[in-house]
Design an enzyme around this catalytic site. Structure first.
Site, short mmCIF file in Angstrom:
data_model
loop_
_atom_site.label_atom_id
_atom_site.label_comp_id
_atom_site.label_asym_id
_atom_site.label_seq_id
_atom_site.Cartn_x
_atom_site.Cartn_y
_atom_site.Cartn_z
CG HIS A 368 -1.96 -1.02 1.26
ND1 HIS A 368 -3.24 -0.83 0.79
CD2 HIS A 368 -1.91 -2.29 1.70
CE1 HIS A 368 -3.94 -1.94 0.96
NE2 HIS A 368 -3.14 -2.85 1.51
CE LYS A 559 -6.96 13.63 0.29
NZ LYS A 559 -7.00 12.42 -0.49
NE ARG A 560 -4.15 10.01 10.13
CZ ARG A 560 -3.77 9.12 11.03
NH1 ARG A 560 -4.45 8.01 11.21
NH2 ARG A 560 -2.70 9.33 11.77
CE LYS A 565 -2.78 10.85 3.17
NZ LYS A 565 -3.44 9.93 2.22
CB THR A 667 -10.33 4.54 -1.00
OG1 THR A 667 -9.81 4.90 0.28
CG2 THR A 667 -9.63 3.29 -1.49
CE LYS A 671 -14.07 5.35 1.04
NZ LYS A 671 -13.12 5.40 2.18
C1 F58 Z 1 -3.25 3.77 2.29
N1 F58 Z 1 -2.30 3.42 3.30
C2 F58 Z 1 -2.60 4.50 1.12
N2 F58 Z 1 -1.71 3.13 5.52
O1 F58 Z 1 -1.91 5.63 1.58
C3 F58 Z 1 -3.71 4.91 0.16
O2 F58 Z 1 -3.16 5.52 -0.98
C4 F58 Z 1 -4.50 3.68 -0.26
O3 F58 Z 1 -5.62 4.05 -0.99
C5 F58 Z 1 -4.97 2.90 0.97
O4 F58 Z 1 -3.88 2.60 1.82
C6 F58 Z 1 -5.65 1.61 0.59
O5 F58 Z 1 -4.87 0.89 -0.30
C7 F58 Z 1 -2.65 3.51 4.61
O6 F58 Z 1 -3.76 3.88 4.93
C8 F58 Z 1 -1.83 3.20 6.86
O7 F58 Z 1 -2.76 3.76 7.40
C9 F58 Z 1 -0.75 2.54 7.67
C10 F58 Z 1 -1.33 1.92 8.92
C11 F58 Z 1 -0.24 1.33 9.80
C12 F58 Z 1 0.84 2.30 10.13
C13 F58 Z 1 1.40 2.93 8.88
C14 F58 Z 1 0.32 3.54 7.98
#
Ligand code: F58
Length: 821
Positions: A368, A559-560, A565, A667, A671
């Protein structure tokens, strides 16, 4: 089976769906589960009673589906450290198709369904996109009737609640279990022991072969907590199984017997710590032993559970891969490679070769992220201390793997070093992405561009070695939660035109294209959007006190918060518009409401400063009489799944403005578009494919492409040059630096401004001009309501590809080789 209580009409009080029976069931549950009389019941009591009433109606399907796990059908096992499932009640009503009956039943008791839906908090068991994706995939698996179990962790405290004080983010503990949790079924009899520390012994087995045996120093018990995952109107209810850590009783009693009562209690507390809290992302690596423990804990429980289920089927372990296809959601469960080997070789006494064959055939891995700092590694000494046998196994896998590499690439020791599971530069560490690649038969990225870049950057050597293992599966989102449930008005309008087939077959939205210019349909489309914006405006008023104009363009970025971003690029645009208005107050501009939402990792200083900046700019802009109603800026606190369901439907413009090559997929972009927002975005992640689908004329593109970003960086990027050459950019940055937004404090935003001027790792200044020019076009286009509405309808009509159902079908065919029930 016990005889079910029946109503006069013959409907069971536990499964009947008429308003009358539901009203009676509600009262029963209020009395017998909550122990309350209606006149004394709180809103939460009613919410709980209603949830139990709905759960009763799910359980029948659930029990039937669970039978499939006893039968000889291959099931999907989705291993994820995070599942961001969102509120359950509304979705369960939607799947069961009993919302209107329930509304009437609730009304009979003088309550409103909306009030009870609003009472529900949400299990914040994830950070963001990755956790939510796992939840969307469970929804699609159930809807497509694929037997599946989601395995994860039951964190006692999920992602923190965000409160904004004086413009800053403050983190508050998420006590999501405080008021009880009606959706969870605790199964104390489904529990496994998981070990840590200790030592490894060698011994000869019955056949005289040398074997290894791990004697852990600490043992903890993992207890299953199950959640029903219903499919949409199809009687399938799958399972989300989350593990909670508990002390192993024998340990307590041993201590207790020697009189160490407090020692026993401490043991219990330490054991339970393992599933106490979800780690927010971007925290520094140091001190993360608890995180490694969490990963091992849930992986081990899950694999032991799968092995138990498989053996219950009367099969031998050689055919394990016929019972389960295991998906690793990023590297957080990558320890599964070593743990499955350990269980097969050490505990079930298989040969290494046979076990390796099973492991590889069973596991597959989704990546990811491309950000190098986000690729997980664990220091070898920490591994050696916590998981000594796993480290041995990893060394063994590595040795065999590297021997193979040497055969393919003789005399290429540099490549061997790059491919190794162990990073030897500096202190030794285990590369979890490498472990996942070696132990899986398939590796996928989450959008076409992302997969492409994976092959050419972080996993290039693996791709060259095993090109056939790599594939792309572009992410998707569930149209049930993110359209049918969260946007009933738009759903109703769509269904009125093309029927309700789109809820299961999102491609059917395509038929809306015929109505893109139909004046009546357009008017209705705008009416629905306006209603949704009013609803959002009311929530904004309620949570922030800011009054926004629903007729203005709602420009939203949720988003985060992360520098890649580029929320700060959005802020630079706002300040630019503000400067223009100050210079020419008489100017007519398209009125806009800028809405932000998202959490910053507690340890990520720059992200927190960006939140402060947004609030500081909001404070000034919202109160400047020269601006009036033309610009408003809002930070919507505590962005969650629940808040998202309110926000996406109210958007006109979706901000997807990450630096090209940084966002794996995104994602939220899907949405927003599914709810009729137009996108302003870069060619990053799934934006590329969204633009392809909706047509370039219906998408506001800006910014450098991924190759251009790489070239610019390689040739030496000087952000200061952008600043010097662009007057509007200079004025925006100068205004922020001057202390204008910080009561004269010129220091407050210096770290941010300096990082932009002297480093600008994410090229915000390089993309500024192109962004602002595109935004001007957005403002202009919005004034042409017919044109905008046409674009919005076409966006929705062409979004079918981004259903999580399509993604899950691809996983089923190309990775898991499973079929629906
Ligand atoms: C996200 N990753 C990607 N990681 O940033 C986003 O582009 C993608 O659409 C999504 O995954 C789904 O594939 C993400 O959300 C985290 O939150 C991790 C969780 C554990 C710690 C490090 C970040």
């Amino acid at each position: 089976m016990t005889k079910r209580k029946k109503s006069p009409a013959g409907e069971s009080i536990r499964t009947g769906a008429s308003p009358q029976i539901l009203a009676q069931a509600l009262l029963d549950n209020l009395y017998y589960v909550q122990g309350r009389l209606p006149e004394l019941a709180s809103t939460n009591d009613w919410y709980m009673a209603l949830s139990y009433t709905v759960r009763d109606r799910l359980l029948h399907n659930w029990v039937q589906t669970l039978k499939a796990f006893a039968a000889d059908i291959k099931a999907v096992s989705y291993l994820s450290a995070e599942f961001l499932i969102g509120p359950q009640l509304g979705n369960n009503l939607l799947c069961l198709g009993i919302r209107e009956q329930v509304r009437k039943a609730v009304a009979r008791h003088g309550r409103s369904l909306e009030e009870l839906l609003d009472q529900e908090g949400e299990p914040g068991l994830g950070n963001g996109g990755l956790g939510r994706l796992a939840a969307c995939y469970l929804d699609s698996l159930a809807t497509l009737e694929v037997p599946a179990i989601g395995y994860g962790i039951r964190y006692e405290f999920g992602i923190f609640d965000q409160v904004i004080r004086d413009g800053w983010q403050v983190e508050v503990t998420d006590k999501w279990l405080e008021l009880g949790n009606p959706w969870e079924i605790c199964r104390p009899e489904i529990a496994y022991e998981v070990g840590w520390k200790g030592h490894v012994e060698a011994y000869p087995d019955a056949a005289g072969r040398q074997r290894r045996r791990w004697a852990p120093g600490v043992v903890v018990k993992g207890e299953a907590h199950d959640y029903p995952v219903p499919g949409y109107r199809n009687r399938v209810t799958n399972l989300l199984r989350l593990w909670k850590a508990e002390a192993v009783e024998s340990f307590d009693f041993a201590d207790f017997n020697v009189g160490d009562y407090y020692g026993a209690v401490q043991e219990k507390v330490l054991s339970e710590n393992i599933t106490k809290v979800l780690y927010p992302n971007d925290e520094p690596e140091a001190g993360k032993r608890l995180r490694l423990s969490q990963q091992h804990f849930f992986v081990s429980c899950s694999l032991q559970d799968m092995i138990r289920i498989h053996l219950l089927r009367g099969r031998s372990l050689e055919s394990f891969q016929e019972s389960f296809a295991i998906q690793l959601n990023d590297t957080h469960p990558a320890l599964a490679v070593a743990e499955l080997m350990r269980l097969l070789v050490d505990e079930h006494l298989l040969d290494w070769e046979a076990a390796w064959e099973i492991t590889r055939n069973t596991l597959s891995y989704t990546n990811h992220t491309l950000l190098p700092e986000a690729l997980e590694t664990w220091p070898a000494p920490l591994f050696a201390e916590l998981l000594p046998r796993h480290l041995e196994i990893i060394y063994e896998i590595n040795q065999r793997f590297l021997d193979e590499v040497r055969l393919t690439y003789p005399l290429d020791e540099d490549r061997v070093r790059r491919l190794s599971l162990i990073d030897e530069s500096g202190g030794k560490s285990v590369r979890m992405a490498h472990l996942a690649c070696v132990g899986s038969h398939a590796v996928n990225g989450v959008a076409a561009l992302h997969t492409d870049l994976l092959k050419r950057t972080v996993l290039q050597d693996f791709y060259e070695l095993w090109p056939e293992k790599f594939l792309n599966i572009t992410n998707g989102v569930t149209p049930r939660r993110f359209l049918a449930l969260s946007n009933p008005a738009l759903s109703g309008l769509i269904t009125g035109k093309i029927g309700e087939g789109w809820i299961r077959h999102l491609e059917e939205l395509r038929r809306l294209e015929d109505f893109a210019e139909d004046p009546r349909f357009q008017r209705n489309w705008r009416r629905v959007k306006l209603e949704n914006k009013k609803r959002l405006a009311a929530a904004i008023r309620n949570r922030t006190g800011v009054q926004v104009n629903p007729a203005s363009l709602f420009d939203i970025q949720v988003k985060r918060i992360h520098e890649y971003k580029r929320q700060h690029l959005n802020v630079l645009h706002i300040v630019t518009l503000y400067n223009r208005l100050k210079r020419h107050p008489e100017q007519t501009i398209t009125p806009r409401t800028f809405i932000f939402g998202g959490k910053a990792a507690p340890g990520y200083f720059m992200a927190k400063l960006i939140i402060k900046l947004i609030n500081a700019v909001a404070e000034v802009v919202n109160h400047d009489p020269d601006v009036g109603d033309r610009l408003k800026v809002v930070f919507f606190p505590d962005f969650t799944v629940k808040n998202g369901q309110l926000i996406y439907p109210g958007a006109d413009l979706s901000e997807q403005i990450s630096t090209a090559g940084k966002e794996a997929s995104g994602t939220g972009n899907m949405k927003f578009a599914l709810n009729g927002a137009l996108t302003i975005g870069t060619l990053d992640g799934a934006n590329v494919e969204i633009r392809e689908e909706v047509g370039p004329e219906n998408f506001f593109l800006f910014g450098r492409t991924a190759p251009e970003v790489a070239d610019l960086k390689a040739s030496g990027y000087h952000p200061l040059g952008c600043y010097e050459q662009d007057r509007e950019l200079r004025e925006a940055l100068d205004l922020i630096s001057s202390g204008f937004f910080s009561h004269g404090d010129a220091h407050l935003f210096q770290p941010l401004v300096a990082s932009l001027l002297y480093r600008d790792e994410y090229l915000a200044l390089a993309d500024y001009r192109s962004y602002v020019d595109r935004q001007d076009e957005v403002g202009h286009t919005f004034r042409d309501a017919k044109r905008w509405t046409r674009m919005s309808i076409l966006n929705v009509a062409r979004l079918g590809k981004f259903s999580s159902d399509r993604a899950i079908r691809e996983y089923c065919e190309k990775v898991w080789e499973v079929r629906p029930l």
